[in-house]
Design a protein around this motif. Structure first.
Motif, mmCIF file in Angstrom:
data_model
loop_
_atom_site.group_PDB
_atom_site.id
_atom_site.type_symbol
_atom_site.label_atom_id
_atom_site.label_comp_id
_atom_site.label_asym_id
_atom_site.label_seq_id
_atom_site.Cartn_x
_atom_site.Cartn_y
_atom_site.Cartn_z
ATOM 1 N N ASN A 157 0.740 -1.186 0.039
ATOM 2 C CA ASN A 157 -0.157 0.011 0.069
ATOM 3 C C ASN A 157 0.869 1.213 -0.097
ATOM 4 O OD1 ASN A 157 -2.445 -1.283 -0.122
ATOM 5 N ND2 ASN A 157 -2.410 -1.483 2.120
ATOM 6 N N SER A 158 1.970 1.215 0.425
ATOM 7 C CA SER A 158 2.958 2.328 0.453
ATOM 8 C C SER A 158 3.193 2.780 -1.206
ATOM 9 C CB SER A 158 4.330 1.842 0.904
ATOM 10 O OG SER A 158 4.031 1.797 2.419
ATOM 11 N N VAL A 159 3.438 1.748 -1.940
ATOM 12 C CA VAL A 159 3.792 1.955 -3.355
ATOM 13 C C VAL A 159 2.433 2.720 -3.916
ATOM 14 C CG1 VAL A 159 4.030 0.996 -5.446
ATOM 15 C CG2 VAL A 159 5.349 -0.005 -3.540
ATOM 16 N N ASP A 163 4.854 6.379 -1.650
ATOM 17 C CA ASP A 163 5.839 6.208 -0.744
ATOM 18 C C ASP A 163 6.830 5.208 -1.194
ATOM 19 O OD1 ASP A 163 7.684 6.201 1.286
ATOM 20 O OD2 ASP A 163 6.092 6.289 2.935
ATOM 21 N N TYR A 164 7.760 5.445 -1.853
ATOM 22 C CA TYR A 164 8.473 4.260 -2.545
ATOM 23 C C TYR A 164 9.976 3.997 -1.597
ATOM 24 C CZ TYR A 164 6.010 5.912 -6.595
ATOM 25 O OH TYR A 164 5.021 6.205 -7.279
ATOM 26 N N GLY A 165 10.092 4.812 -0.604
ATOM 27 C CA GLY A 165 11.178 4.651 0.194
ATOM 28 C C GLY A 165 10.707 3.588 1.584
ATOM 29 N N ARG A 166 9.439 3.421 1.840
ATOM 30 C CA ARG A 166 9.138 2.660 3.042
ATOM 31 C C ARG A 166 8.968 1.207 2.427
ATOM 32 N NH1 ARG A 166 6.105 4.054 7.341
ATOM 33 N NH2 ARG A 166 5.520 6.224 6.314
ATOM 34 N N PRO A 167 8.733 0.731 1.562
ATOM 35 C CA PRO A 167 9.012 -0.805 1.255
ATOM 36 C C PRO A 167 10.226 -1.484 1.466
ATOM 37 C CG PRO A 167 7.492 0.078 -0.454
ATOM 38 C CD PRO A 167 8.084 1.427 0.440
ATOM 39 N N GLN A 221 14.349 7.026 -4.393
ATOM 40 C CA GLN A 221 14.307 7.428 -2.950
ATOM 41 C C GLN A 221 15.380 6.559 -2.387
ATOM 42 O OE1 GLN A 221 10.463 7.633 -1.380
ATOM 43 N NE2 GLN A 221 9.533 8.745 -3.178
ATOM 44 N N GLY A 222 16.496 6.315 -2.743
ATOM 45 C CA GLY A 222 17.452 5.541 -2.007
ATOM 46 C C GLY A 222 18.061 5.856 -0.641
ATOM 47 N N GLY A 223 18.173 7.378 -0.997
ATOM 48 C CA GLY A 223 18.529 8.175 0.100
ATOM 49 C C GLY A 223 17.508 8.085 1.544
ATOM 50 N N GLU A 224 16.099 8.153 1.190
ATOM 51 C CA GLU A 224 15.115 8.086 2.022
ATOM 52 C C GLU A 224 15.104 6.622 2.716
ATOM 53 O OE1 GLU A 224 10.229 8.270 2.340
ATOM 54 O OE2 GLU A 224 11.386 9.032 0.324
ATOM 55 N N ALA A 225 15.237 5.764 1.751
ATOM 56 C CA ALA A 225 15.163 4.520 2.220
ATOM 57 C C ALA A 225 16.145 3.717 3.327
ATOM 58 C CB ALA A 225 15.117 3.402 1.107
ATOM 59 N N GLY A 226 17.416 4.729 3.194
ATOM 60 C CA GLY A 226 18.308 4.364 3.933
ATOM 61 C C GLY A 226 18.453 5.074 5.425
ATOM 62 N N GLY A 227 17.592 6.302 5.411
ATOM 63 C CA GLY A 227 17.903 6.937 6.527
ATOM 64 C C GLY A 227 16.575 7.430 7.140
ATOM 65 N N ASP A 228 15.966 8.013 6.325
ATOM 66 C CA ASP A 228 14.731 8.853 6.569
ATOM 67 C C ASP A 228 13.614 7.818 7.388
ATOM 68 O OD1 ASP A 228 12.817 10.670 7.380
ATOM 69 O OD2 ASP A 228 12.286 10.750 5.104
ATOM 70 N N LYS A 229 12.870 8.142 8.492
ATOM 71 C CA LYS A 229 12.041 7.019 9.220
ATOM 72 C C LYS A 229 10.602 8.420 9.030
ATOM 73 C CE LYS A 229 15.002 4.203 11.193
ATOM 74 N NZ LYS A 229 15.117 3.361 12.548
#
Length: 229
Positions: A157-159, A163-167, A221-229
């Motif tokens: 559902n994130s996709v 929101d592509y970083g959350r998965p 969104q690689g940067g988001e996937a790695g750190g942003d929560k």
């Protein structure tokens, strides 16, 4: 003591035991209703607009956990503390559901795994068996596994919500969870079967991440996937 007197005594014992079980069922029914209310609040995060309001939904869920704690306190008074496992079957299911809900709230807030101690604190029960009404290890693990299934749904559902970083973050979390469970030698059959379902959750999330990678969205969104929560 005559045979009649003996069976009369036994009937008295059975009647008293049934009264205890009925009292327990009444409290458990209220706990089940509150658990459904919490689930209704948290289920809304799966909607496209739900991602924008996760903090308020978690806050509402925590408010409802205050009601859970009140009824847990009532449940503790319905039977002798040393007879926990004698009546455990009555609240096992709802307790596992409540652990799942507590774990889901903690994950939504911090993307971390709730500990057994934290879950017990949220529910206002003990961790150690010797202290009375407590969170059994297997009930804790079952609740965590239910959360894993919920996270696999959240990844999909994130996709949809863009929101592509959350998965990717969910994938990392679930893989760590899977690695942790692999360290356990599970003997409990229901728990073992539920753990087998984790394999499907891992696969489902991996498919989502793979699809994002193919479409180039994960990289964006690689940067988001790695750190942003």
């Amino acid at each position: 003591m005559s045979v009649t007197e003996m069976f009369s005594y036994i009937q008295g014992f059975l009647s008293a035991d049934q009264d205890v079980r009925e009292d327990i069922r009444k409290v458990v029914q209220v706990l089940e209703q509150t658990a459904r209310e919490i689930l209704t609040v948290l289920q809304s995060v799966h909607q496209p607009t739900g991602f924008k309001d996760i903090p308020s939904k978690c806050q509402r869920a925590r408010e409802l956990f205050c009601t859970v704690r009140t009824h847990m306190g009532e449940l503790k008074t319905k039977f002798p503390a040393e007879q926990y496992y004698r009546f455990h079957e009555h609240w096992r299911f709802v307790l596992q559901r409540l652990v799942f809900l507590a774990a889901f709230v903690v994950y939504l807030e911090s993307e971390a795994l709730v500990t057994r101690e934290e879950a017990a604190q949220i529910l206002s029960i003990e961790v150690q068996r010797e202290k009375g009404f407590h969170l059994d290890i297997e009930d804790y693990l079952a609740g965590v596994l239910i959360m894993a299934s919920e996270l696999s749904r959240l990844a999909v559902n994130s996709v949809t919500a863009g929101d592509y970083g959350r998965p990717l973050r969910i994938s990392n979390f679930i893989n760590e969870l899977d690695s942790g469970f692999r360290l356990l030698n599970l003997k409990n059959d229901p728990l073992r079967k539920r753990y087998d379902g984790l394999k499907y959750d891992v696969k489902k999330i991996e498919e989502v991440v793979y699809d994002l990678s193919i479409r180039g969205l994960a990289k964006e969104q690689g940067g988001e996937a790695g750190g942003d929560k």
